[in-house]
Design a protein around this motif. Sequence first.
Motif, mmCIF file in Angstrom:
data_model
loop_
_atom_site.group_PDB
_atom_site.id
_atom_site.type_symbol
_atom_site.label_atom_id
_atom_site.label_comp_id
_atom_site.label_asym_id
_atom_site.label_seq_id
_atom_site.Cartn_x
_atom_site.Cartn_y
_atom_site.Cartn_z
ATOM 1 N N THR A 9 0.843 -1.188 0.000
ATOM 2 C CA THR A 9 0.000 0.000 0.000
ATOM 3 C C THR A 9 0.880 1.240 0.000
ATOM 4 N N THR A 34 -1.511 -5.462 -4.250
ATOM 5 C CA THR A 34 -1.588 -4.040 -3.937
ATOM 6 C C THR A 34 -3.009 -3.667 -3.518
ATOM 7 N N ALA A 36 -4.243 -0.054 -2.471
ATOM 8 C CA ALA A 36 -3.735 1.310 -2.310
ATOM 9 C C ALA A 36 -4.797 2.333 -2.706
ATOM 10 N N PRO A 67 -4.809 5.367 3.492
ATOM 11 C CA PRO A 67 -3.947 4.201 3.672
ATOM 12 C C PRO A 67 -4.429 3.258 4.772
ATOM 13 N N CYS A 70 -7.090 1.138 3.513
ATOM 14 C CA CYS A 70 -6.534 0.081 2.675
ATOM 15 C C CYS A 70 -6.059 -1.100 3.505
ATOM 16 N N ALA A 87 4.464 -0.558 3.060
ATOM 17 C CA ALA A 87 3.860 0.728 2.708
ATOM 18 C C ALA A 87 4.904 1.611 2.054
ATOM 19 N N ALA A 108 -0.096 3.346 7.834
ATOM 20 C CA ALA A 108 -0.455 2.040 7.296
ATOM 21 C C ALA A 108 0.291 0.924 8.027
#
Length: 265
Positions: A9, A34, A36, A67, A70, A87, A108
């Motif tokens: 992310t 991913t 993100a 983030p 995510c 991250a 994150a």
Amino acid sequence: MSADRILLTNDDGIDAVGLRALRDALADDYDVVTVAPTGDRSSVGRALSDGVTVSEHELGYAVDGTPVDCVVAGLDELVPDADCVVAGCNEGANLGSYVLGRSGTVSAAVEAAFFDVPAVATSMYVPGDEDWWRRELEPGEFDHAARATRYLVDNAVDADVFEAVDYLNVNAPIADDDPAPMRITRPSDWYGMTADHDGNGGVTFDDPIWGRMNESEVPDPVGTDRRAVVDGEVSVSPLTVPHGVAANGALDGLAERYGGRDSRD
């Protein structure tokens, strides 16, 4: 390898060149998924949305959120079998204690720690004046950051690093022809934020550290994250997440004297 599946992310957005650089460094030997943000969500800290829209992307999933959104969506729903969260790579350094809580990249990694998943937050220092963020970066300029991140993902879990720490905050210099050594650091505790009336009813903020990011003026000793990056080293700060609780006799006394509705006597 001790980690097989990585949740990748960032806070610059799923199409950012820094994220692609880390993915390219990891994807040959890891299953990288991913999750993100759809666009730039820099400096949002640990902001969490009520809900998010998720769409499929060639790299995994694009999330219309932060983030932290995510990571929560990723680890609890989209990629629940992830062994590690990475991250970054953030376009711009995340250095100093006062910056960590603001950074979406670092946040994150912090969120991953609450899921008990090891995490690496990676950022790259981009030298320049106050317009440094306008610079168009090339994938190769992230080589120090990508190489260091890959090395840590390859080795840190097996070395039991995450038995003692929750996440690693990595800051790398922009790549040049020379290899960058790695230094274990602590976040700088220097703070110099200022606020000034702008004459139009507003207040402007300034962080003067960016004018001092050179060897002769940076206000930090060897062993700090900021000094390491200025010296051309990859800074790795091993950090923990839970807020520490300190014994405090004075506060204990206040609690004992607390009388309920009116405690001024």
